[in-house]
Design a protein around this motif. Structure first.
Motif, PDB file in Angstrom:
ATOM      1  N   ARG A  23       0.831  -1.196   0.000  1.00  0.00           N
ATOM      2  CA  ARG A  23       0.000   0.000   0.000  1.00  0.00           C
ATOM      3  C   ARG A  23       0.872   1.255   0.000  1.00  0.00           C
ATOM      4  N   ALA A  24       2.016   1.193   0.739  1.00  0.00           N
ATOM      5  CA  ALA A  24       2.874   2.369   0.836  1.00  0.00           C
ATOM      6  C   ALA A  24       3.545   2.689  -0.508  1.00  0.00           C
ATOM      7  N   ASN A  25       3.674   1.709  -1.413  1.00  0.00           N
ATOM      8  CA  ASN A  25       4.365   1.914  -2.695  1.00  0.00           C
ATOM      9  C   ASN A  25       3.398   2.159  -3.843  1.00  0.00           C
ATOM     10  N   ASN A  26       2.193   2.592  -3.493  1.00  0.00           N
ATOM     11  CA  ASN A  26       1.188   2.876  -4.526  1.00  0.00           C
ATOM     12  C   ASN A  26       1.009   1.628  -5.408  1.00  0.00           C
ATOM     13  N   SER A  27       0.182   0.752  -4.903  1.00  0.00           N
ATOM     14  CA  SER A  27       0.020  -0.538  -5.560  1.00  0.00           C
ATOM     15  C   SER A  27      -0.419  -0.404  -7.016  1.00  0.00           C
ATOM     16  N   GLU A  28      -1.183   0.618  -7.341  1.00  0.00           N
ATOM     17  CA  GLU A  28      -1.664   0.785  -8.710  1.00  0.00           C
ATOM     18  C   GLU A  28      -0.492   1.018  -9.670  1.00  0.00           C
ATOM     19  N   VAL A  29       0.434   1.908  -9.265  1.00  0.00           N
ATOM     20  CA  VAL A  29       1.607   2.164 -10.102  1.00  0.00           C
ATOM     21  C   VAL A  29       2.513   0.926 -10.145  1.00  0.00           C
ATOM     22  N   SER A  30       2.600   0.203  -9.032  1.00  0.00           N
ATOM     23  CA  SER A  30       3.414  -1.016  -9.005  1.00  0.00           C
ATOM     24  C   SER A  30       2.874  -2.045  -9.993  1.00  0.00           C
ATOM     25  N   PHE A  31       1.550  -2.194  -9.968  1.00  0.00           N
ATOM     26  CA  PHE A  31       0.953  -3.138 -10.914  1.00  0.00           C
ATOM     27  C   PHE A  31       1.176  -2.685 -12.364  1.00  0.00           C
ATOM     28  N   MET A  32       1.068  -1.367 -12.586  1.00  0.00           N
ATOM     29  CA  MET A  32       1.296  -0.842 -13.934  1.00  0.00           C
ATOM     30  C   MET A  32       2.761  -1.054 -14.354  1.00  0.00           C
ATOM     31  N   LEU A  33       3.667  -0.872 -13.406  1.00  0.00           N
ATOM     32  CA  LEU A  33       5.079  -1.074 -13.679  1.00  0.00           C
ATOM     33  C   LEU A  33       5.362  -2.545 -13.993  1.00  0.00           C
ATOM     34  N   LEU A  34       4.750  -3.441 -13.208  1.00  0.00           N
ATOM     35  CA  LEU A  34       4.943  -4.872 -13.471  1.00  0.00           C
ATOM     36  C   LEU A  34       4.362  -5.273 -14.829  1.00  0.00           C
ATOM     37  N   LEU A  35       3.248  -4.690 -15.187  1.00  0.00           N
ATOM     38  CA  LEU A  35       2.658  -4.981 -16.479  1.00  0.00           C
ATOM     39  C   LEU A  35       3.571  -4.516 -17.610  1.00  0.00           C
ATOM     40  N   SER A  36       4.128  -3.323 -17.476  1.00  0.00           N
ATOM     41  CA  SER A  36       5.036  -2.823 -18.507  1.00  0.00           C
ATOM     42  C   SER A  36       6.308  -3.656 -18.577  1.00  0.00           C
ATOM     43  N   LEU A  37       6.818  -4.123 -17.412  1.00  0.00           N
ATOM     44  CA  LEU A  37       7.999  -4.986 -17.415  1.00  0.00           C
ATOM     45  C   LEU A  37       7.719  -6.309 -18.134  1.00  0.00           C
ATOM     46  N   LYS A  38       6.524  -6.820 -17.906  1.00  0.00           N
ATOM     47  CA  LYS A  38       6.172  -8.065 -18.598  1.00  0.00           C
ATOM     48  C   LYS A  38       6.145  -7.851 -20.107  1.00  0.00           C
ATOM     49  N   LEU A  39       5.619  -6.685 -20.527  1.00  0.00           N
ATOM     50  CA  LEU A  39       5.626  -6.368 -21.952  1.00  0.00           C
ATOM     51  C   LEU A  39       7.056  -6.233 -22.468  1.00  0.00           C
TER      52      LEU A  39
END
Length: 831
Positions: free
Chosen positions: A598-614
């Motif tokens: 929650r402290a690391n802004n989970s939404e941006v983390s998920f977006m970052l992980l999605l972009s890394l997967k791409l």
């Protein structure tokens, strides 16, 4: 008046045919002091073969006279004289025949001899030239049975010369064909010092002109056979690297040459014989076999004339025979080694001896070749007379339709009818004369085989036949050939240089004949697929020579494939990275309610992980054969996914800086970097890259392209994706680099935040890795050949993606999964 010429044989007839035969081979030597006339000088060295030819003429005349269908109510006569194998005595005999001035003539009535309107002979080309030039003044035609010089085919100089012997032009052409067939390209030439040898060799050289056959040497044998000259000639033959030796010699010249060849023990040469000696039994004697076994050459067509053997054996030295035939005494004494006249110490012939067929050179009817030519010459004259007799008054070929007066025959008239003869001999062979007086050429190809008894057998291994208007048909049975003896079946090699193998070309050695050459390898990209190629052939486009330069093979098409080891490794690394990213995404999703997430802004983390997967997956688009859609996909997917990834990091860096740099009381800067603002910022940054990619794909999109490179195996066709627009590609990379540098700068400014919250440090390390990888990528990309260029690009994508994944998320996953006690709000807020 002619006082003395060699002996003659005469038989009266309605038309008397003359005949010139070298019954003796040595003429009497004249006295050069001119003080007295040499009386009763006789020729020497009796020639059984030539006497057989004379008897063949008599046989043919009697056979024609006994044939009621050929010349009914008409009788041929003959007048045959000895020429002694010399031009002077030959001309003397010929002149005596046509002038009727022979004083020593048996069987003549009252010493009167009718003028001879046509002559069969002579045996030698040089003598035939002399006689033809002289008889041309009297318009007397000649039909030679053995003169083969091509010079006699000149109908302007010799319009009245005919022959049943083929011209040497046909034999020379056949010899050239034989040399080509056997691959003998380096040959020696030996000829006689006479018209036969000179013109024969000239015709052979003309036939060889433009071919691959070269002459190593040309030796001429003098007529007096001086010992020193003969030794030098044979030494030249022995020392030469040319194994094949072509000859144009008469039988006496061949005999003299091979006496010296045997004396010097020359046994490694392949002799190519002309027709004059190839079946000459005095050359094929046992002592010559080691040097001459395997000889191959051309002989006149062999014939089996019915009845001629018995005719030759009929002779008997009765008183009448001795008077009518002055040669009978010498023949009998030569055959039986006795004497018909009493002499001291000599054996007296009984006269009852019997001549056996095939027991002597005279009665040898196994090789009737020249004998058959004499036979055909007489028949040609008989058919000319037959056509004369068939002439109807008023329809003749002469002035006002006149026919010839057969009882007072003019020589020029019989010459006219000789040109028109066209008949089939009793042996079913077609016979005529062309415009030059030459007959159709027909040769047997003879090979000397050694029999188990150690003698030579003349084996016919092929044929050569020519017709008017064609060079001829050449046939040879290679399986019958023997070289040098019974056990050697391999064709001898006679070359100056061994044939260049495929993959090389000829290079003529300076100052040497074209048959002497070096073999140079073909250049890269060139081939020669035949032995002895003059030039190498350039391979067509998209093909290259193999390692042996013998075949053009398709150029290697090089691209990073899923079947390559490198492609497989990179695909596995990409798949592992995508799997780890998915596992991290699942971990964060599962622990999304924990303080750390929650402290690391989970939404941006998920977006970052999605972009890394791409980012991990886009590397797969770089593997495989480039096509239009893959080229556009790989660059756009790469550009957009990395911008999305860096935008997320930039957004998180800005949040960290704003959160920990707000120092004024009541200052609430976090409202400008809330979740909505972060999404908007990430979207704007990504949309800029999307816009760049759309313009790039619209104006000048990446397309599949081919590029040739050279390595140690030859050129390769590199399949790659051309970037299309350099500006577009530069903007995509430059925009990613701009965002990465900005993110690195901001993360560097936030590096001294409290250790308990190390997000800024992680971003700094990840951006350092990212930038380092892509800075190192540029020179590596430029210097890498072929498919390694794409591999470097994939490696940069994977390295930077792994750097971001491990630097950003590995510490958090460690805490979430292995140190859950630290995943509390108290731990996160502690300073």
């Amino acid at each position: 008046m002619v006082k003395s010429i060699p002996g003659s044989v005469y038989q009266a007839g309605d038309v008397v045919i003359g005949g010139l035969f070298p019954v003796h081979v040595k003429a009497p030597q004249p006295k050069l002091d001119f003080r007295s006339e040499k009386v009763n000088a006789s020729c020497e060295i009796f020639n059984q073969r030539a006497y057989r030819w004379l008897q063949a003429m008599i046989f043919a005349v009697e056979e024609i006279n006994s044939n009621p269908d050929l010349l009914p109510n008409f009788t041929l006569g003959y007048l045959a004289a000895d020429t002694c194998l010399a031009e002077s005595t030959t001309l003397l005999a010929a002149m005596a025949m046509i002038t009727g001035q022979e004083v020593h003539l048996a069987n003549s009535e009252c010493g009167s001899v009718p003028t001879v309107p046509v002559i069969v002979g002579d045996a030698r080309s040089s003598a035939s030239i002399v006689v033809a030039n002289t008889l041309g003044v009297f318009d007397v035609p000649m039909v030679s049975y053995l003169a083969s010089c091509v010079c006699l085919s000149d109908n302007r100089r010799y319009p009245l010369f005919f022959r049943t012997m083929p011209s040497d032009a046909a034999q020379a052409w056949a010899m050239a064909e034989l040399l080509h067939l056997m691959g003998w390209t380096w040959v020696g030439l030996v000829s006689a010092d006479d018209d036969y040898g000179r013109f024969g060799m000239q015709m052979l050289m003309d036939a060889l002109r433009g071919t691959e056959v070269c002459v190593a040497y040309h030796e001429v044998i003098p007529k007096d056979y001086p010992k020193m000259t003969m030794q030098r000639i044979v030494e030249t033959i022995q020392k030469s690297t040319a194994r094949a030796v072509v000859t144009f010699l008469i039988d006496q010249d061949a005999k003299a040459l091979f006496e010296e060849v045997v004396h010097q023990n020359v046994t490694d040469k392949q002799w190519i014989a002309n027709e004059a000696w190839v079946t000459y039994s005095t050359v094929s004697i046992p002592r010559n076999i080691p040097s001459l076994a395997g000889t191959i050459g051309f002989a006149l067509r062999k014939a089996d004339i019915p009845g001629v053997g018995a005719f030759l054996a009929r002779l008997n030295p009765s008183l009448s025979s001795l008077e009518s035939d002055p040669f009978m005494k010498e023949l009998w004494e030569t055959l039986f080694g006795c004497s018909l006249s009493a002499g001291l110490g000599e054996t007296l012939c009984s006269g009852s001896e019997v001549i056996g067929i095939g027991e002597s050179l005279y009665t040898d009817v196994s090789q009737l070749r020249i004998t058959y030519n004499v036979y055909k010459a007489v028949y040609a004259i008989a058919h000319a007379i037959k056509n004369m007799l068939a002439c109807e008054p008023g329809g003749g070929p002469f002035q006002q339709g006149q026919c010839p007066d057969i009882r007072r025959l003019q020589p020029v008239q019989i010459a006219h009818y000789l040109r028109e003869v066209n008949f089939t001999t009793p042996l079913k062979e077609w016979m005529n004369f062309d415009e030059n007086g030459d007959p159709p050429a027909s040769y047997d190809i003879i090979n000397w085989h050694v029999t188990p008894q150690g003698t030579i057998e003349f084996v016919t291994v092929g044929h050569f036949v020519s017709t008017q208007g064609s060079d001829g048909q050449f046939h040879i049975d290679m399986d019958k050939l023997m070289w040098g003896g019974r056990s050697r079946h391999k064709v001898p090699v006679s070359v100056c240089s061994n044939p260049c193998p495929p993959g090389t070309r000829k290079a003529v050695q300076k100052g040497k004949p074209v048959c002497c050459f070096d073999c140079l390898p073909c250049a890269e990209g060139e081939i020669s697929n035949q032995t002895g190629s003059l030039e190498c052939i350039r391979c067509p486009e998209r093909f290259w020579s193999n390692s042996n330069h013998t075949v053009c093979i398709p150029q290697q098409v090089d691209f990073l494939s899923y079947n390559d080891t490198m492609g497989i490794v990179l695909s596995v690394i990409s798949a592992v990275g995508a799997t780890l990213t998915a596992a991290t995404f699942a971990t964060f999703l599962y622990y999304r309610h924990t303080p750390l997430v929650r402290a690391n802004n989970s939404e941006v983390s998920f977006m970052l992980l999605l972009s890394l997967k791409l980012c991990f997956l886009c590397s797969l688009a770089f593997i495989g054969r480039p096509v239009a859609w893959s080229c556009m996909l790989r660059h756009t997917l790469f550009g957009i996914s990395f911008v999305l990834c860096v935008s997320c990091l930039l957004s998180r860096t800005v949040v960290v800086l704003v959160a920990f740099r707000s120092t004024l009381p009541g200052e609430n800067l976090m409202r400008y970097v809330g979740p909505a603002q972060q999404r908007l910022g990430i979207s704007i940054c990504t949309l800029v890259q999307v816009l760049i990619c759309v313009l790039w794909l619209t104006l000048a999109p990446p397309q599949p392209a081919e590029r040739d490179i050279m390595d140690h195996w030859g050129p390769k066709i590199i399949l790659e994706c051309a970037i299309g627009s350099v500006v577009g590609f530069s903007l995509v990379l430059g925009y990613i680099g701009l965002l990465a540098c900005l993110s690195l700068l901001l993360a560097f400014l936030a590096r001294k935040l409290p250790d308990n919250f190390n997000e800024a440090k992680l971003i700094t390390f990840s951006m350092l890795i990212f930038c380092t990888v892509w800075v190192a990528f540029v020179p590596a990309y430029i210097s890498s050949p072929g498919k390694y260029t794409v591999a470097v690009e994939i490696f940069a994508i994977l390295a930077s993606s792994y750097g971001l994944l491990f630097c950003i998320f590995a510490p958090k996953c460690f805490i979430i999964l292995l140190r859950p006690e630290r995943n509390t709000k108290k731990q996160l807020m502690a300073r």
